[in-house]
Scaffold this motif. Structure first.
Motif, PDB file in Angstrom:
ATOM      1  N   LYS A  38      28.863  46.520  38.137  1.00 21.59           N
ATOM      2  CA  LYS A  38      30.306  46.256  38.029  1.00 21.59           C
ATOM      3  C   LYS A  38      30.624  45.313  36.871  1.00 21.59           C
ATOM      4  O   LYS A  38      31.494  45.596  36.039  1.00 21.59           O
ATOM      5  N   MET A  60      39.855  44.887  38.381  1.00 21.22           N
ATOM      6  CA  MET A  60      39.316  43.697  39.056  1.00 21.22           C
ATOM      7  C   MET A  60      38.114  44.033  39.928  1.00 21.22           C
ATOM      8  O   MET A  60      38.130  45.011  40.669  1.00 21.22           O
ATOM      9  N   ALA A  85      45.202  46.213  45.294  1.00 25.41           N
ATOM     10  CA  ALA A  85      44.995  47.379  44.422  1.00 25.41           C
ATOM     11  C   ALA A  85      45.899  48.570  44.729  1.00 25.41           C
ATOM     12  O   ALA A  85      46.273  48.808  45.875  1.00 25.41           O
ATOM     13  N   CYS A 144      40.907  48.002  41.800  1.00 25.08           N
ATOM     14  CA  CYS A 144      39.804  47.139  42.236  1.00 25.08           C
ATOM     15  C   CYS A 144      38.531  47.969  42.293  1.00 25.08           C
ATOM     16  O   CYS A 144      38.573  49.154  42.659  1.00 25.08           O
ATOM     17  N   THR A 146      35.791  42.987  43.061  1.00 25.38           N
ATOM     18  CA  THR A 146      35.789  42.125  44.249  1.00 25.38           C
ATOM     19  C   THR A 146      34.754  42.624  45.248  1.00 25.38           C
ATOM     20  O   THR A 146      34.369  43.794  45.217  1.00 25.38           O
ATOM     21  N   ILE A 173      41.255  51.998  44.594  1.00 22.09           N
ATOM     22  CA  ILE A 173      39.994  51.280  44.763  1.00 22.09           C
ATOM     23  C   ILE A 173      38.862  52.212  44.342  1.00 22.09           C
ATOM     24  O   ILE A 173      38.730  53.314  44.884  1.00 22.09           O
ATOM     25  N   GLN A 207      45.881  34.675  45.528  1.00 22.22           N
ATOM     26  CA  GLN A 207      46.102  36.141  45.574  1.00 22.22           C
ATOM     27  C   GLN A 207      47.600  36.435  45.552  1.00 22.22           C
ATOM     28  O   GLN A 207      48.055  37.326  44.837  1.00 22.22           O
ATOM     29  N   GLU A 230      40.915  42.015  50.322  1.00 16.76           N
ATOM     30  CA  GLU A 230      41.545  41.636  49.050  1.00 16.76           C
ATOM     31  C   GLU A 230      41.897  42.889  48.245  1.00 16.76           C
ATOM     32  O   GLU A 230      42.984  43.001  47.675  1.00 16.76           O
ATOM     33  N   ALA A 231      40.973  43.845  48.245  1.00 16.26           N
ATOM     34  CA  ALA A 231      41.218  45.089  47.503  1.00 16.26           C
ATOM     35  C   ALA A 231      42.417  45.827  48.092  1.00 16.26           C
ATOM     36  O   ALA A 231      43.278  46.322  47.356  1.00 16.26           O
ATOM     37  N   GLU A 274      35.621  39.012  40.044  1.00 17.05           N
ATOM     38  CA  GLU A 274      35.595  38.188  41.261  1.00 17.05           C
ATOM     39  C   GLU A 274      36.258  36.834  41.041  1.00 17.05           C
ATOM     40  O   GLU A 274      35.642  35.790  41.246  1.00 17.05           O
TER      41      GLU A 274
END
Ligand SMILES: Nc1ncnc2c1ncn2[C@@H]1O[C@H](COP(=O)(O)OP(=O)(O)OP(=O)(O)O)[C@@H](O)[C@H]1O
Length: 295
Positions: A46, A192, A204, A37, A194, A207, A176, A199-200, A162
């Protein structure tokens, strides 16, 4: 030395000829089956990096090598899911996924393509909605169709920009979980973007933290030391969750700006190599840079 499956070396992008690059000196490696992530403030580049990985945009400098080949344009080897699902409104759910499958395997007869597409529609929990048109679906369902479509072409790499940004918290959690299940079943390699630190941490393995633009860079690679079996419901009971979370939030609130402003040793270390850190564990030390190609 182990070669990364995806290797990015010295990437930079300049949109204005005489202006500073949006990002500069971006180098990293992603191993096969790894879920990465990327987190960073708005405007650090990004999406531009993701578009370069997808082959939709050219860098001003640097190279991207995937599976030993240079990425020079779009390819069905890479599946992309954007925040807006970009489904074809005149096709049903099944039609949208079959269209992608037929682009990937043009020689497949219709029934084989449909069977293949149905497998991925079932996987994202949309069994029963195959014949609905996008206008009849909720936001979460549309996003799931986008994910089914990306997985159905069995890409070597999945690029997610995202993908859950527009979903309400409840739906986001459900999707998710679907994504996590499919990724561990298929050992999918994922990059990904985010803005959501929780969420990460849920999704992930690593990160990537980006400093602010212009001249943004990957300032740090945070290894997710939470157990692989973590779930959304239970991960916040683990003290390690807060160590990682605090580290990410501290970066976003304080350090990303300092690095952009060019603060001494931190920046010098970055230029040499990207530090790899394990927040809260022994060896958590951003002053011990490791080669990002090995990260
Ligand atoms: N096609 C373009 N032409 C000119 N400038 C652009 C173009 N695309 C992006 N930029 C600029 O490049 C910078 C990085 O944009 P990008 O969308 O990659 O950032 P981001 O980190 O993904 O931001 P966000 O988190 O808000 O999506 C921004 O300043 C943006 O204005």
């Amino acid at each position: 030395m182990e070669k990364a499956f995806l290797s990015v070396e010295g990437l930079n992008k300049r949109y204005v000829a005489d202006g500073p690059p949006v990002f500069d000196n971006v180098s990293f490696g992603i191993s096969k089956g790894e879920f990465v992530c990327v987190i960073g403030h708005s405007g650090c580049g990004k999406t531009t990096i993701l578009n370069v990985l997808a082959g939709l945009e050219s860098p001003s400098g640097g190279v991207v090598i995937m599976d030993q080949r240079e990425v020079k344009g779009p390819s069905l080897d890479r599946g992309v899911v954007f925040q807006s699902h970009a489904l074809m409104p005149w096709f049903s759910v099944l039609g949208n996924v079959v269209f992608a499958v037929k682009s990937r395997w043009p020689d497949w007869p219709r029934d084989k393509a449909e069977e293949h597409a149905r497998r991925f529609i079932d996987m994202v929990g949309l069994k029963g909605a195959e014949h609905k048109k996008p206008a009849e679906l909720s936001g979460g369902m549309k996003q799931r169709v986008g994910i089914a479509r990306a997985f159905a072409i069995e890409p070597k790499m999945l690029l997610l920009d995202e993908p859950f940004g527009a979903l309400d918290a409840l739906t986001r959690g459900v999707v998710q979980d679907e994504l996590l299940k499919i990724c561990s079943a298929t050992r999918q390699t994922v990059f990904m973007i985010t803005h959501d630190v929780d969420e990460a941490i849920l999704l992930a393995d690593k990160i990537f933290l980006m400093s602010n633009g212009p001249r943004a860079r990957i300032a740090e690679i945070v290894v997710n030391t939470m157990p692989k079996t973590r779930t959304r419901e239970t991960m916040h009971h683990d003290p390690q969750f807060y160590r990682i979370r605090n580290h990410l939030v501290d970066f976003l609130v304080n350090r990303s700006r300092r690095i952009q402003a060019g603060d001494g040793a931190e920046v010098r270390n970055l230029i040499a190599a990207t530090p790899v850190v394990r927040p809260g564990l022994e060896g958590d030390d951003a002053s011990r840079p490791q080669s990002s190609a090995l990260a």
